[in-house]
Design an enzyme around this catalytic site. Sequence first.
Site, PDB file in Angstrom:
ATOM      1  CB  SER A 110     -18.941  80.906  20.134  1.00 27.90           C
ATOM      2  OG  SER A 110     -19.632  79.682  20.114  1.00 27.90           O
ATOM      3  CG  HIS A 170     -15.073  79.490  18.677  1.00 28.65           C
ATOM      4  ND1 HIS A 170     -13.756  79.177  18.929  1.00 28.65           N
ATOM      5  CD2 HIS A 170     -15.805  78.659  19.459  1.00 28.65           C
ATOM      6  CE1 HIS A 170     -13.706  78.206  19.828  1.00 28.65           C
ATOM      7  NE2 HIS A 170     -14.931  77.865  20.169  1.00 28.65           N
ATOM      8  CG  ASP A 230     -18.088  75.945  20.030  1.00 34.31           C
ATOM      9  OD1 ASP A 230     -16.926  75.759  20.430  1.00 34.31           O
ATOM     10  OD2 ASP A 230     -18.741  76.972  20.279  1.00 34.31           O
ATOM     11  CG  MET A 284     -20.178  70.384  21.022  1.00 32.19           C
ATOM     12  SD  MET A 284     -21.382  70.959  22.231  1.00 32.19           S
ATOM     13  CE  MET A 284     -20.876  72.678  22.398  1.00 32.19           C
ATOM     14  CG  HIS A 289     -13.497  74.365  20.591  1.00 34.94           C
ATOM     15  ND1 HIS A 289     -14.233  74.931  21.621  1.00 34.94           N
ATOM     16  CD2 HIS A 289     -12.739  73.395  21.175  1.00 34.94           C
ATOM     17  CE1 HIS A 289     -13.945  74.315  22.758  1.00 34.94           C
ATOM     18  NE2 HIS A 289     -13.053  73.378  22.523  1.00 34.94           N
ATOM     19  CG  MET A 304     -15.468  70.875  22.631  1.00 33.06           C
ATOM     20  SD  MET A 304     -16.783  72.023  23.075  1.00 33.06           S
ATOM     21  CE  MET A 304     -17.069  72.758  21.475  1.00 33.06           C
ATOM     22  CG  MET A 351     -12.318  74.434  27.278  1.00 32.69           C
ATOM     23  SD  MET A 351     -13.116  75.398  25.970  1.00 32.69           S
ATOM     24  CE  MET A 351     -14.827  75.467  26.535  1.00 32.69           C
ATOM     25  CG  ASP A 374     -14.732  78.706  23.981  1.00 33.75           C
ATOM     26  OD1 ASP A 374     -15.737  79.435  23.999  1.00 33.75           O
ATOM     27  OD2 ASP A 374     -14.659  77.629  23.349  1.00 33.75           O
TER      28      ASP A 374
HETATM   29  C1  DX5 Z   1     -18.635  75.633  24.958  1.00 31.46           C
HETATM   30  C2  DX5 Z   1     -18.159  76.189  23.639  1.00 31.46           C
HETATM   31  C3  DX5 Z   1     -18.076  77.678  23.617  1.00 31.46           C
HETATM   32  C4  DX5 Z   1     -19.392  78.367  23.774  1.00 31.46           C
HETATM   33  C5  DX5 Z   1     -19.200  79.775  24.251  1.00 31.46           C
HETATM   34  O1  DX5 Z   1     -18.622  74.257  24.921  1.00 31.46           O
HETATM   35  O2  DX5 Z   1     -16.865  75.690  23.344  1.00 31.46           O
HETATM   36  O3  DX5 Z   1     -17.427  78.127  22.436  1.00 31.46           O
HETATM   37  O4  DX5 Z   1     -20.126  78.380  22.576  1.00 31.46           O
HETATM   38  O5  DX5 Z   1     -20.448  80.310  24.486  1.00 31.46           O
HETATM   39  P1  DX5 Z   1     -20.732  81.448  25.552  1.00 31.46           P
HETATM   40  O6  DX5 Z   1     -19.928  82.641  25.153  1.00 31.46           O
HETATM   41  O7  DX5 Z   1     -22.196  81.648  25.421  1.00 31.46           O
HETATM   42  O8  DX5 Z   1     -20.316  80.917  26.897  1.00 31.46           O
HETATM   43 ZN    ZN Z   2     -15.669  76.689  21.758  1.00 30.17          ZN
END
Ligand code: DX5
Ligand code: ZN
Length: 215
Positions: free
Chosen positions: A8, A33, A35, A37, A66, A68, A137, A175
Site C-alpha cells: 500500500s 495497492h 488507496d 479515498m 481500492h 473507498m 478490512m 488490508d
Molecule cells: C486503509 C487502507 C490500507 C492502508 C494499509 O484505509 O485501505 O490499504 O493503507 O496501511 P497499513 O498497512 O499501514 O495499515
Molecule cells: Zn487499502
Amino acid sequence: MSAVISASILASDLLNIEKTVSELENSGIDMIHYDVMDGVFVDNITYGEVILKKMRSITDMFLDVHLMTIKPLALVGGFANAGASSITFHLESSSDAFETIRAIKSYGLKAGISIKPDTEADKVIPYLPYVDSVLVMTVEPGKGGQSFMFETLEKVMIISEYIKASDCKCIIQVDGGINTETARLAYDAGARNLVAGTFIFKANDMKAAADSIRF
Ligand code: DX5
Ligand code: ZN
C-alpha cells in the site's frame, strides 16, 4: 497457494513515487495497492486516476485499486482507462454491487468487493461467485498505520470455509495493520492476498519485509 503481497503506497514517500515504484519492482512484491479515498465514504482524501495514470506510464506492475468512495460505479471507467489492473469497491458504498462488478469486468479487469470491520460475512457471500477477490478490512478504512482488529479474523475464516465448500475461485484479501504476527494469523484463517503499507515502507529492507510475510 503462497500469499500474494500487495504494497500500500499510502505509507510510502509520496514525493518520490518513481523511486518507490522502481524499488517495488526490484523487491519481488506482487502488486501495488492504490488507496482511493473521497472524503465522503471515509474522512480523508488521497489521490485519483491522474496519479494512477502517471504510475502506469512507468511500470507494468499489477495496480490494485481500492476504492473507498461513495459512488465507485461512477469511477470505474476512469480508473480502468488510467491503467488499473483490478478494482475493489465497498459493499457499503451507494453503488449497486452487481452493476459495479459488471462494469469492472467489462474493462477486462479483476473485480474485488470489500467489507468494513462492522459488516457481517454473510452480507458479502452472495457476490463471491462473481468476483476475483473479497477484501476483508482488518482496520476501519480511512487511514494507514492503524492496529489490526483481531475480531475480523473470524470473518476471514467464515468466508474461507464458504469458498472451500463451493466452486468459487475468489481469493481473500486482508488490508490494514498487517505485520509478521497478523499476516500469519490472517494467512492461517484463509487470506491469500496480504496488503501491507507501514510494515513494508517503514522497514529497512522492503524485500526482506515482504518475503517475511509470503508464507
Ligand atoms: C486503509 C487502507 C490500507 C492502508 C494499509 O484505509 O485501505 O490499504 O493503507 O496501511 P497499513 O498497512 O499501514 O495499515
Ligand atoms: Zn487499502
